[in-house]
Design an enzyme around this catalytic site. Sequence first.
Site, PDB file in Angstrom:
ATOM      1  N   CYS A 150       0.687  -1.270  -0.074  1.00  0.00           N
ATOM      2  CA  CYS A 150       0.058  -0.197   0.160  1.00  0.00           C
ATOM      3  C   CYS A 150       0.890   1.260   0.155  1.00  0.00           C
ATOM      4  O   CYS A 150       0.237   2.249  -0.062  1.00  0.00           O
ATOM      5  CB  CYS A 150      -1.115  -0.132   1.186  1.00  0.00           C
ATOM      6  SG  CYS A 150      -2.283  -1.449   1.258  1.00  0.00           S
ATOM      7  N   ASP A 157     -14.074   3.236   3.189  1.00  0.00           N
ATOM      8  CA  ASP A 157     -13.378   2.099   2.663  1.00  0.00           C
ATOM      9  C   ASP A 157     -13.908   0.989   1.490  1.00  0.00           C
ATOM     10  O   ASP A 157     -13.215   0.314   0.833  1.00  0.00           O
ATOM     11  CB  ASP A 157     -12.952   1.139   3.917  1.00  0.00           C
ATOM     12  CG  ASP A 157     -12.063   1.668   4.954  1.00  0.00           C
ATOM     13  OD1 ASP A 157     -11.036   1.711   4.720  1.00  0.00           O
ATOM     14  OD2 ASP A 157     -12.583   2.236   6.175  1.00  0.00           O
ATOM     15  N   GLY A 174     -11.641 -14.241 -12.530  1.00  0.00           N
ATOM     16  CA  GLY A 174     -11.058 -12.820 -12.105  1.00  0.00           C
ATOM     17  C   GLY A 174     -10.539 -12.465 -13.634  1.00  0.00           C
ATOM     18  O   GLY A 174     -11.253 -12.790 -14.687  1.00  0.00           O
ATOM     19  N   ASP A 231     -10.048   1.215   8.310  1.00  0.00           N
ATOM     20  CA  ASP A 231      -8.870   0.459   8.280  1.00  0.00           C
ATOM     21  C   ASP A 231      -7.531   1.155   7.996  1.00  0.00           C
ATOM     22  O   ASP A 231      -7.593   2.451   7.298  1.00  0.00           O
ATOM     23  CB  ASP A 231      -8.796  -0.842   7.505  1.00  0.00           C
ATOM     24  CG  ASP A 231      -8.941  -0.772   6.367  1.00  0.00           C
ATOM     25  OD1 ASP A 231      -8.990   0.338   5.727  1.00  0.00           O
ATOM     26  OD2 ASP A 231      -8.629  -1.903   5.442  1.00  0.00           O
TER      27      ASP A 231
END
Length: 335
Positions: A18, A56, A144, A229
Amino acid sequence: MTATEAVRLTRYAHGGGCACKIPPGELDEMVRGLAGADPVHEPLGELLVGLDTGDDAAVVRIENGRALVMTTDFFTPVVDDAFDWGRIAAANALSDVYAMGGQPLVAVNLLGWPRDVLPFELAGEVLRGGLSVAHEAGCHVAGGHSIDDPEPKYGLAVTGIADPDTLMRNDTGRPGQPLTLTKPLGVGVLNSRHKATGEVFAEAIDSMTRLNRDAARAAVAAGIRCATDVTGFGLLGHLYKLAKASGVSAIVDSAAVPYLAPARAALRDGFVSGGTRRNLQWVSPHADLSAVTEDEALLLADAQTSGGLLLAGELPGHPVIGELVPRGEHVLVVR
């Protein structure tokens, strides 16, 4: 040693986890004008949480007193082990559903892979790691999308379900509420050290792969309705967003904030990501940081990957690190 074991995945990434997010200030500018522009109404579903407060995940009310929670997250390798990277990326993506008080139901993989550079055996390990954590969460993984990409990237798009009456949001904080943090900080500086040196920090991997499921369930049961978060914008960045959205200020007791044991040594030795420095630069105009050193402020802004929940409320078993107060001169005050 196999060919895949010899590959250091972090060397194929310009950033890690991140910490490679677009800086929050630039992101705010990018999406300006998009908030509040949703024209869709019933019967397709009422949008309960959208772009307005940078929460979020998106939440849409559906029939029978339920809400759908939708999110996506992906990033470049944060560790060299392919299986662990998959686990971390999956836990991180699932966390956005937990941060809203939801339960993940189904996810799809998002994979970018340099097909002429790295073996597909490694990609399979990444997917296997993600699947293992999704199964731990009780979440289906159903296919996916993949692309040929010069830089490896992996994550999930996740759909979950929640009770619209018990959602946890980032704009419902109120003065007088304590702030609880459910995981220690420090994975950012440890990941930076790992990328530079190859040192493996088991405590960081354990923290990043640990689901926020149990903490989220306990928070909802305790009546907590404000949460986020802690990921790429660091504790200070995510707390700033929560306090700003809620119209309050936040006080942080720096001495109460928990850290992984090797984090301070990594900071001392200079393993600070550019993302962390950008986080601190972003919040500094809105914060009173005069009571702490620059090093302490950098740790509080450390860009986390798959961090814990930050809750406006007290949750037994987890440290209280501050409180929300009426809006003052500064949105954030660190003591």
